[in-house]
Write an enzyme that holds these catalytic residues in place. Structure first.
Site, PDB file in Angstrom:
ATOM      1  CG  HIS A  21      -1.881  -1.117   1.314  1.00  5.82           C
ATOM      2  ND1 HIS A  21      -1.677  -2.173   2.156  1.00  5.82           N
ATOM      3  CD2 HIS A  21      -3.046  -1.345   0.673  1.00  5.82           C
ATOM      4  CE1 HIS A  21      -2.688  -3.022   2.040  1.00  5.82           C
ATOM      5  NE2 HIS A  21      -3.537  -2.550   1.137  1.00  5.82           N
ATOM      6  CB  SER A 174      -3.958  -7.319   4.657  1.00  6.89           C
ATOM      7  OG  SER A 174      -3.717  -6.037   4.141  1.00  6.89           O
TER       8      SER A 174
END
Length: 395
Positions: A21, A174
């Site tokens: 990210h 994640s």
């Protein structure tokens, strides 16, 4: 927040931010420049989770997310609640992903891409960006978002950014935090299978080039020609070249077989890898390509290790056709962020959470200092004198 005269970019996430990210945010920061704005959205979207999926256990780490976003160059973090995004409960009207949304991830998770597109459309309206950045790891997600923006005339440029990988090759996600040590070792088979296909394809192409250079001579002449090229193992190469020249190898079939062999071995590990799908698809519609296919394709894999489901993909080019842009990128709706400093070879679920990107790059000199961005559940204010775009999207 007013944005002045600069360009606005949005990076949509479901939180639990990681280096992938951060690379998306840095790429957006470089693209918009010091006068532009980078908005990061953090929203765990319930519409894209199916029955039995991990909505309740999905990590919520907003404070850490704000710190990471600030360090990467974000100006604001937009973190609305579910009630703010869906006032009155789940929306009665949703955006359908169409045929592409029923394949691969859509087949494994029915309705998933309808939920993705519905929240992406809402967040595009609420943040009013000029540019929206998504990771190529979630290749099918990127494709359906690109198609939505083009088909529904959203006034936004969709930018795909290459996948970030950890040192061992595992695509950043994640969900990697759910893997135990032994499970992580097994999970490495996903990227290993993709790299095996890439390397086998490269070897095949090298054989074809060598076959063309040697020509169609009788075997002794071919061996002599190879020896003249400085080959030490002329006889073995002569056999391999003759095999390649005869057309016995076919790129797509070879790539599939090489990847499948690695995944089959991983299915016998402890803990085992449970394959969901391995697919070699056309980027324009995510349908399987034939063995005679030439051009760019995406080799995509999804599997479970323990209770954790992971996806990954790699882009391959077959035959003589090496287009500058794939069919999925035609029409001007999508661009690729090729200016990322340390792109890795091109990642968990095709969802808004894991928009992962190329390997980490240091912030550019133009990036703002990493002071904490504002955190708000109120969408950034669009410019005061801009027209309404299609579907009310403000530009």
């Amino acid at each position: 927040m007013p944005r002045g005269t600069g360009v606005r970019a949005v990076v949509m996430t479901m939180g639990a931010l990681h280096e992938g990210h951060a690379t998306l945010i840095r790429t957006a920061r470089r693209r918009v420049g010091p006068e532009g704005q980078v908005v990061v959205t953090v929203f765990v979207n319930p519409l894209q989770f199916g029955a039995g999926e991990d909505l309740d256990r999905y990590p919520r780490t907003l404070d850490a997310d704000v710190e990471l976003a600030a360090a990467a160059g974000a100006d604001v973090v937009f973190a609305p609640s579910v009630d703010e995004v869906y006032p009155g409960g789940e929306p009665q009207i949703r955006i359908a992903a169409g045929p592409m949304g029923t394949l691969l991830e859509g087949a494994s998770r029915p309705g998933h891409f309808d939920g993705v597109l519905t929240v992406v459309a809402k967040l595009l309206h609420l943040t009013a960006p000029d540019l929206a950045f998504y990771g190529q790891k979630d290749a099918q997600q990127l494709a359906v978002i690109t198609r939505m923006a083009a088909d529904l005339n959203f006034p936004v440029e969709i930018v795909g950014v290459p996948t970030v990988r950890e040192d061992d090759g595992l695509a950043l996600s994640s969900r990697n935090r759910y893997l135990s040590g032994p499970e992580r070792c097994t999970a490495l088979a996903l990227s290993a299978a993709l790299f095996a296909a890439r390397d086998r394809l490269a070897a095949e192409e090298a054989l074809r080039v060598r076959a063309a250079s040697v020509g169609h001579h009788p075997a002794p002449d071919r061996a002599a020609a190879l020896a003249a090229l400085g080959e030490d193992r002329a006889a073995a190469d002569a056999h391999a070249v003759a095999y390649a020249a005869a057309g016995a190898l076919h790129g797509p079939a070879v790539a599939r077989a090489a990847a499948r062999a690695v995944l089959d071995d991983a299915a016998r590990l402890d803990p085992p890898l449970t394959l969901d799908y391995l697919a070699l698809v056309d980027p324009s519609d995510f349908t399987e390509v034939p063995d005679a296919y030439e051009g760019e394709a995406i080799l995509a894999v999804a599997a479970k290790v323990g209770t954790t489901r992971l996806i990954d993909n790699i882009r391959l080019v077959f035959g003589a056709g090496r287009p500058e842009a794939t069919a999925a990128h035609q029409g001007g709706a999508t661009t690729e962020a090729s200016d990322t400093a340390d792109t890795a070879d091109t990642a968990d679920r095709a969802d808004t959470a894991d928009t992962v990107t190329s390997a980490a790059a240091a912030p550019s000199p133009a990036a703002p200092s990493p002071s904490a961005p504002s955190v708000t559940s109120t969408p950034p204010t669009p410019p005061p004198t801009t027209p309404q775009g299609p579907l009310g999207a403000t530009r």
